[in-house]
Every structure is written in C-alpha cells, then in structure tokens.
Design a protein around this motif. Sequence first.
Motif, mmCIF file in Angstrom:
data_model
loop_
_atom_site.group_PDB
_atom_site.id
_atom_site.type_symbol
_atom_site.label_atom_id
_atom_site.label_comp_id
_atom_site.label_asym_id
_atom_site.label_seq_id
_atom_site.Cartn_x
_atom_site.Cartn_y
_atom_site.Cartn_z
ATOM 1 N N GLY A 10 -3.281 -3.422 -0.688
ATOM 2 C CA GLY A 10 -4.179 -2.167 -0.708
ATOM 3 C C GLY A 10 -3.462 -1.114 -0.022
ATOM 4 N N GLY A 11 -2.738 -0.993 0.797
ATOM 5 C CA GLY A 11 -2.029 0.132 1.485
ATOM 6 C C GLY A 11 -1.010 0.469 0.420
ATOM 7 N N ALA A 12 -0.336 -0.507 0.030
ATOM 8 C CA ALA A 12 1.059 -0.067 -1.058
ATOM 9 C C ALA A 12 0.385 0.700 -2.224
ATOM 10 N N ALA A 13 -0.968 0.186 -2.672
ATOM 11 C CA ALA A 13 -1.523 0.716 -3.936
ATOM 12 C C ALA A 13 -1.853 2.272 -3.667
ATOM 13 N N CYS A 14 -1.975 2.423 -2.277
ATOM 14 C CA CYS A 14 -2.308 4.120 -2.094
ATOM 15 C C CYS A 14 -0.832 4.796 -2.069
ATOM 16 N N GLY A 15 0.318 4.099 -2.330
ATOM 17 C CA GLY A 15 1.565 4.816 -2.283
ATOM 18 C C GLY A 15 1.971 4.944 -0.736
ATOM 19 N N LYS A 16 1.149 4.222 0.230
ATOM 20 C CA LYS A 16 1.654 4.373 1.524
ATOM 21 C C LYS A 16 2.869 3.563 2.027
ATOM 22 N N ALA A 17 3.448 4.048 3.136
ATOM 23 C CA ALA A 17 4.524 2.989 3.724
ATOM 24 C C ALA A 17 4.070 1.882 4.608
ATOM 25 N N VAL A 18 3.701 0.769 4.230
ATOM 26 C CA VAL A 18 2.955 -0.056 4.842
ATOM 27 C C VAL A 18 3.873 -1.642 5.144
ATOM 28 N N VAL A 19 3.653 -2.382 6.095
ATOM 29 C CA VAL A 19 4.426 -3.410 6.479
ATOM 30 C C VAL A 19 3.503 -4.385 7.137
ATOM 31 N N THR A 20 3.993 -5.626 6.985
ATOM 32 C CA THR A 20 3.649 -6.644 7.763
ATOM 33 C C THR A 20 4.777 -7.484 8.253
ATOM 34 N N SER A 21 4.545 -8.402 9.434
ATOM 35 C CA SER A 21 5.453 -8.999 9.906
ATOM 36 C C SER A 21 4.940 -10.569 10.186
ATOM 37 N N SER A 22 5.576 -11.541 10.336
ATOM 38 C CA SER A 22 5.093 -13.076 10.589
ATOM 39 C C SER A 22 6.432 -13.726 10.791
ATOM 40 N N SER A 23 6.062 -14.981 10.891
ATOM 41 C CA SER A 23 7.066 -16.049 11.121
ATOM 42 C C SER A 23 6.835 -17.361 9.900
ATOM 43 N N SER A 24 7.744 -17.907 9.804
ATOM 44 C CA SER A 24 7.620 -18.790 8.437
ATOM 45 C C SER A 24 6.205 -19.443 8.076
ATOM 46 N N PRO A 25 5.443 -20.070 9.021
ATOM 47 C CA PRO A 25 4.116 -20.615 8.372
ATOM 48 C C PRO A 25 3.422 -19.426 7.929
ATOM 49 N N GLY A 26 3.110 -18.431 8.400
ATOM 50 C CA GLY A 26 2.433 -17.212 8.019
ATOM 51 C C GLY A 26 2.936 -16.732 6.681
ATOM 52 N N ILE A 27 4.363 -16.845 6.465
ATOM 53 C CA ILE A 27 4.838 -16.089 5.315
ATOM 54 C C ILE A 27 4.592 -17.021 4.181
ATOM 55 N N SER A 28 4.729 -18.267 4.441
ATOM 56 C CA SER A 28 4.185 -19.390 3.476
ATOM 57 C C SER A 28 2.668 -18.768 3.129
ATOM 58 N N LEU A 29 1.750 -18.478 3.963
ATOM 59 C CA LEU A 29 0.589 -18.079 3.429
ATOM 60 C C LEU A 29 0.389 -16.905 2.779
ATOM 61 N N MET A 30 1.411 -16.092 3.000
ATOM 62 C CA MET A 30 1.313 -14.701 2.249
ATOM 63 C C MET A 30 2.013 -14.703 0.923
ATOM 64 N N GLN A 31 2.390 -15.825 0.133
ATOM 65 C CA GLN A 31 3.150 -15.850 -0.934
ATOM 66 C C GLN A 31 2.373 -15.212 -2.158
ATOM 67 N N GLU A 32 1.009 -15.808 -2.149
ATOM 68 C CA GLU A 32 0.187 -15.193 -3.147
ATOM 69 C C GLU A 32 0.263 -13.520 -3.273
ATOM 70 N N GLY A 33 -0.112 -13.030 -2.085
ATOM 71 C CA GLY A 33 -0.131 -11.592 -1.923
ATOM 72 C C GLY A 33 1.284 -11.109 -2.497
ATOM 73 N N ILE A 34 2.367 -11.628 -2.140
ATOM 74 C CA ILE A 34 3.731 -11.088 -2.108
ATOM 75 C C ILE A 34 3.893 -11.020 -3.837
ATOM 76 N N SER A 35 3.697 -12.074 -4.514
ATOM 77 C CA SER A 35 3.597 -12.179 -5.901
ATOM 78 C C SER A 35 2.857 -11.120 -6.481
ATOM 79 N N TYR A 36 1.748 -10.879 -6.230
ATOM 80 C CA TYR A 36 0.746 -9.698 -6.527
ATOM 81 C C TYR A 36 1.267 -8.479 -6.201
ATOM 82 N N LEU A 37 2.001 -8.143 -5.212
ATOM 83 C CA LEU A 37 2.619 -6.841 -4.943
ATOM 84 C C LEU A 37 3.763 -6.846 -5.915
ATOM 85 N N ALA A 38 4.580 -7.878 -6.259
ATOM 86 C CA ALA A 38 5.918 -7.680 -7.128
ATOM 87 C C ALA A 38 5.485 -7.493 -8.520
ATOM 88 N N ALA A 39 4.064 -8.391 -8.882
ATOM 89 C CA ALA A 39 3.646 -8.041 -10.410
ATOM 90 C C ALA A 39 3.015 -6.550 -10.364
#
Lengths: 362, 76, 253
Positions: A69-98
């Motif tokens: 949502g933040g990136a869609a507004c052109g904002k500089a946005v960030v999240t951080s996590s560790s491996s299991p959390g990053i696995s959970l984020m994969q759907e969103g990362i694919s959407y961001l890329a697309a």
Amino acid sequence: MKEEVRLMKGNEALAHAMIRYGADGYFGYPITPQSEVLETLEAEMPWESTGMVVVQAESELASINMVYGGAACGKAVVTSSSSPGISLMQEGISYLAASELPALIVNVMRGGPGLGTIHPSQADYFQAVKGGGHGDYRLITLAPSSVQEMCDFVGLAWDLSFKYRTVAMILADGIVGQMMEKVVLPPQRPRRTDEEIRKQCPWALTGAKGRKPNVISSLELDTAQMERNNERFQRTYREIEKNEVRVEMLDVDDCDYLLVAFGSMARICQKVMENAREEGLKLGLIRPITLWPFPYEQIKNAAKKAKGILVVELDAGQMIEDVKLAVECKVDVEHYGRLGGIVPNPDEVLDALKEKVINKKK
Amino acid sequence: MAKFRGAVVVNEERCKGCDLCVVACPCDVLALQPKEVNNRGYHFAYMQNPEKCIGCASCALVCPDACIEVYKTTEK
Amino acid sequence: MEINDIIKPENCVYKKPTLLNDTNMHYCPGCSHGVVHKLIAEILEEKGWGDKAIGVSPVGCAVFAYKYVDIDWVEAAHGRAPALATAIKRLQPDKLVFTYQGDGDLAAIGTGETIHAANRGENIAIIFINNAIYGMTGGQMAPTTLLGMKTATTPYGRRVDLNGYPLAISELVAHLDGSCYVTRQSVHTPAAVRKAKAAIIHAFENSMAGKGTSLVEIVSTCNAGWKMTPAQANDWMVEHMFKKYPIGDLKNE
C-alpha cells in the motif's frame, strides 16, 4: 542529524539507516534474530523527528501488504523480518514485483526449513535470488557483511529500487544482524515532499487531482498484454544485470585457489586467507555483494587462473550453483557449508579446502 | 394541484435487462423490450406507459448499471 | 405534455455520475455490486472528494472496481485490502481511503487484516459486500453462507457439522474499540439505496475526520450464484438473509 560514528548492532544500524535515508514508513512484525529493528525504531520515535510512520503489524502477511500500500503511494517503505516471516511475505513480494513498485525488504536469515532455529544461516539464497514467490520476477539482492554495510545498503537499496521500480532485498544473516561494530551513520537525508513524489513517481496514488486516475494492479486478463508486461519486467531485469553487479575481489590476481562467499561467511573466509598465506598457500576471495544480479562475468574471469574453487556458505549448497554456471565447468568447484545455525571456524574451512579441492587435485 | 410529470431515458446499450427497474417502478411505467435486444443481446428496459411516469427515480436508484436518466417537471 | 417537454436538461433529476465511467461493468445483470459502485461514484462526485480518494479493490467479483470509478486505485492481494489501506492512510492522512471487499475477501482469507485494522482504529472506510457466496470462482460456500444454503461446495446445503456456522463479522468488528461506525444496509429498494448512500457518506466522513474504522456491510444478492432472477434474489434475501444479517446500525459513535 549530522554524520555520526556509533557502536551498535547490525539490526540497530538498519533502523537508524532507515530513518536517516528518509524512510516514509516501516511495517514489521517481531521475529528473532531481527526484532531490534522494530524495537529501535519504536524507541527512536522517528514520527516526532522526520514524520516517518512505524507500524507493528499483526503478521508478516500484513506487513508486506502495508508495504504494498505504501509503495503504491510512491513512498519509501520498508519491512524487515527473518526467514519464516519472509516465507510468509512471498505473495506480497510477487505482487509488488508485478506492480513494478519500489520497496525494500530486509531478511536477517536464520536456519530453516520450518521454524528451524534462531541461529544464523544463509539458506534463503535460492528464495531471494531465484524467485520465492510465484511468477517470473527478480529482486535486487544485496548481501551485507558488516554493520556498516547494513547501514549503507539501506540507502543503496532504495536508490536502486526507485531507479528501476523494482523490489530490493537486503539479505543479511543472524551474525551481521546481531554483532556490534563501529558504524558511520549518514547525515539525515530529508524525506521527499508530496510535490517531489508526484514529480518523481507520476504513477503513484496521490489523489487524481489535475491528472487522470492512477491504478496499480498486478492483474491482466488479456494474455497478449500480460506477455508484454512480462517482457517489460524482463527488459528491466536485463538492464539491472548490465548495470548493477557489485562484487568485492580480494587477492584474486595472484592466487592459486579461490574462495567464494557472501555476507558473514565472507568475513570468516578473510581469516582463512590470512591463515593460508602463513602456510604459503595463496588464496583469493570473491565476495558477491549483489547476489542478484550475480557477478557471473567477474567470477568467470577470476577463475581463469585458479586451480580450484571452494564456495563456502551457511547452507547445503545454493550459491555454488551460480558459481558453477559462472565458470562453465572449466574449473573444479566444491562446496563447504554448515547447517542448522552452526558457523564454521576458519580452520575447518581451510581443512575443507585442502580435502575437497587441493588434495583432490593431487 | 400541480401534477408531477416524469420521463426516463434508458441507455439501451448499457442496460442488461435485469428487470429490477421494472419491479421498483411504483407506477407501472417500465417494461423490458419483449423482442428487441441491444448489441449485447439484452432485452433492455423502456417506457411502456410513459404517461404514468412521475419522475420519482426509483428505477434509477436501484439500477445496477446506472443506465437510467430521470427527468421531472410539474404540469401546469 | 409531450415527452420532449419533460426531457430537458433543466428537468434532469437523476443521471449516472460522471465518476462512474462509460465502461460497461462486467457484473451479471442485477448484481448489487453495480449499485454500490454507483453510490460510491455519486458520493465522491457530490462531495467533491474524487481527487482525494484512494480505493483498494479486492480479489473476487469486485477486483475490477478500478475500471469503473475514476479515482486512484490499488488492487490488493486476496484479503489484504485493510493492510494496504492502513499504510495508505497513515502515509497520506489527508486522503479519503476506503476498501471495497466481498465476503470471501473480508471474512475468510482476510479476517485477520479486517479485525486488526479495525482494532487499531485505522481511519479507513470498509465497504463490505455480503452476498453469502463466492461469485467470481463460480458460487462456492462463503463464510457468510447461510445454513442449508446450496452452493457449489455445499451442493446439499451448508451443514454445521461439516462447515460450521455463518459468520456475522460486522458484529465482531462492532465489538472492537477501534471501530467507530458499523452498519448493515442493503440496496434492493429505492429507500434502501438512499439509506445505504447515507451510510457510506457517514463512513467516508469518519475517514476524513480521523474518527476510526467504519464498516458498511451491504447485504447483497448474487442472483447468478443463487440461481435466481434478480427480482427473486431480492425477495430471497429479504426472507432469509435479513434474519441472520439484520439491517441497521450496530455501532455509531
């Protein structure tokens, strides 16, 4: 804020760098070994100083979609996590890329698979550089090996991410996240104004005032258009591969054998080099800084004079596949790694080099 | 007493012939074309009894495709 | 009085809002989505909010909402609209931020995001279309499907022992301290449409005023999924849906 020299953990440096590089928003969820990022941000209260938004989300799924949502507004946005959390984020990362959105994701890797361990690992290499989510996409992947790089790569990752409108990832590990080092924090980079965002990111959702509405969507049911979209993504990726490879080469010109390692493992390999030189063994070290785009050419050229290569990783052998692709079977490439959160000491790496590469040659 | 007179204009190509306007009309003004269809094959709505329309806009309010414009005046 | 004496620009009392563009909507004939889209466009136009509105569309039938209402939109992953809206509103507090979600998106896969956005009191409006079925994928059971209701995945009717109970999620959201306005409306009659419009206006005003999370549930029909005519579906909704999902305000602070 002026430039400042401090002693701090890698995770804390990430948080300070986010503020100082002008982040608009951080969205995250606690997970060991990177919880200090969110903790530091909450303690620093950047909303009082720079206006940066910090949200502890209800899950990594929510964090990455807040980033969306933040990136869609052109904002500089960030999240951080560790491996299991990053696995959970994969759907969103694919959407961001697309959706061709700039965003920064930090993975302070821990051992897997599954809940695994809280100890350091590099076993998310494939997930970061080969995809991870669905579809043909790539992440600019930066691998810091020091607390200073944890700081510097936040700025670099955003610059690249906005330049190419693609997601950037800092792929660190529990060692770099938890260790304390001296770090030079940059002076405060002002957050971009709404006017600057409208100018730099004409595609951003800023309210359709005086322009046609902007729509950010990853959906395209017209197959011909979807193919064109994918071709456009691929053109961007080729451009990044051409321009953005970063690699550190140590003593590669006069070495007999080469070590290839990234992140914290590359630091240990520097000690291996020192120890080996004392024994009269000439080693070089190649440290890919960008894991994608991967330094294929640089490794290929450096390997021309080498008698053998040992790829050292905190995993069962992932980056070795890219090293093998780079050298095109012209040099022997072996792997040494420890699993489950164990970090090898320099002696055992040197022993492994002798056993797997040097003595094998004899 | 002045009498309200109304009329509707149906965007025939946008109409999907769902019949909800016909049901909503309190004055039995509207109907779906029994034979004629639009370019998408729908029997679109039309004023079968235009003289009965009071311009209440009930039809337009419930129309899911926003196909109906409503006009209203007073007969003097 | 001739028709042509009536149909004059000065006599026009109702027409399509211009923010609802000329693209033919993909919805089935009689679908409630169209009415709610029209209401949103009407409200944004009448209030002059079109240039400060940012909508978040869902996955489901309304995935293409962005094709019809001419404002800035982002299309979310399934269920995640409230998370996107959270960030958009936090980063641009002067904007009118709303999500538009169906029952599968909001009350199944996105339950967590819905509950937590409302619990944080995010200053967003959530428009929730509850038609008790998955429309886009071909009429499967939704969390809000009524007991006994036949769907593609409950072909003999929804059973408690197999499928659990219909989920009244608006009641859950109303219990949260972060929600300021929770209401249940419908759009099956002219009077209902007027009330639904007032409810959405109120929710949008709350977003702009920073009062917390507003949820407007529209109890809707899916005549295609229910395998009825649009008019029959309205009658069935009144008879069956309103018992489980009664119309009216659940919370208005």
